[in-house]
Enzyme design. Sequence first.
Site, PDB file in Angstrom:
ATOM      1  CB  CYS A  80      -2.060   6.421   2.526  1.00  0.00           C
ATOM      2  SG  CYS A  80      -3.292   5.518   3.498  1.00  0.00           S
ATOM      3  CD  GLU A 100      -1.813   2.173   2.049  1.00  0.00           C
ATOM      4  OE1 GLU A 100      -1.472   3.262   1.518  1.00  0.00           O
ATOM      5  OE2 GLU A 100      -1.966   2.022   3.268  1.00  0.00           O
TER       6      GLU A 100
END
Length: 524
Positions: free
Chosen positions: A299, A260
């Site tokens: 993020c 990720e």
Amino acid sequence: MQTLASFVCGRWHEGAGDQQPLHDPTTEAQIGQCSSSGIDFAAAVRHAREVGGPALRALDFAARGAALKALSAAVHGIRDELIELSGRNGGSTRGDAKFDIDGATGTLAAYAALGDQLGKEMGAGRHLPDGDGVQLGRSPRFGGQHMWVSRPGVAVHVNAFNFPAWGMGEKMACALLAGVPVIEKAGTPSALVAWRMAKAIADAGILPPGAFQFVAGGAGDLLDHLRPMDCLAFTGSSRTGLVLKGHPNLLEHNVRVNLEADSLNAAVVGPDVEVGSDTFGLFLTNVVTDMTQKAGQKCTAVRRIFVPRPRVDDVVAALVERLGAIKVGDPAAADTRMGPLASARQLADVRAGIGRLLEHGKAACGGPDKVFDRGYFVAPSLVVMDRPDVEVVHAEEVFGPCASVLPYDDADVERLIELVNLGRGGLVVSLYSNDREFTERVAFGIAPWHGRLWLGSDRVADQALAPGMVLPQTIHGGPGRAGGGEELGGLRGLQLYMQRIAVQGFHGTVSKSFGRPQGATSGA
């Protein structure tokens, strides 16, 4: 000053060699240090694989779920201490710290509930049926059934600095419920929070020996010891993720890797959205939250804001007004709404990134200058571009309180879709519109390039959770530059740690031993 220890092979270990410093990002003072030198990582992997794994797999789903519920309670029990550490070592305001810590305990609790549900449906079963059985022969006598079983390996989790509690909690929850022991490697800049959380977990004695280990400091040669049944889950920069994915040992043994990474998340304002409408207000609230929560170090934070050209001035004026009301300063102060960046390196990277954006646009507010002489502070920065296809905007993530406004021609929806997809893969896109035709057209055009689509409209303006919030019920991850990985999503989050297998044979045996029990509704 606190020296952090690692918890490996059932005991705490303080590194002997060079220590990595931990700082208070508000004062720049050193408040801690950590090192993993001297750890026998081969022994740690064996301990997880040979001691922790069998003990976890001996528990059914209900027992694993009960352990996760107890872990959630143990971490919640030190919540106030973690909040204080998050401010001191991560620069988090109280609200930002709670967002991280409650995200961890909430995700652990959510997977505890899933374990309880599986226990009621599967009884003592330790596998997950995948769909219904199928007839394979001329008669129903010969059939097949897919199922998921726990892999007899270890899960190594390399976590990011921005969410030291939540990042560790969400990965642990999925792996432990799947029956796989974990080795958690904390992001160093904010490792005090992760270390204190690890200490609470270890001291509670809830998990079987070997099911949980924790590393403060570097990963050393840990990845050299992974084998085919093991896996690595990493959250961080795409540059580091690429290095890890190409690790020779991981390639040789085809170790599962879940990444990720960077994401140039987009917010799209539809042509129908009027200034002053509920949808417009929802858009403003979400963008300002994304830009300033955790000082933009998320993020899922929005980096690119697509606005119909006729609306640009109104949108910029409204955002600048709201961003101007955000007080930047000491996160311990009650009226502070945004604290510093997490480290000196983050400050340097963010200032440089804002500078590169300003080579192609104008600052509506903020900029690369430090806010204070001391501390890693930078102001919320909004950069307005004349052209929506400036390469740097779609190629470089500024991991801080910064976003760019990009005008688009509201008559050319296909071009808008192309522009959004220039990010080359993202975690989330938020789309604001009450026009169903526009929403569907854009959504289907950008869907393959993103892990999640968040749709904002008047109908959800008073109850929708923000697009930057990662929920355990839906997947978190994205294709392309976002890493190509996937976490959470309810039972889908267990699949990284389990093996899908097709069982073929006599229908009676296959259905009764490997299928879904009568009345059960779950399945991976």
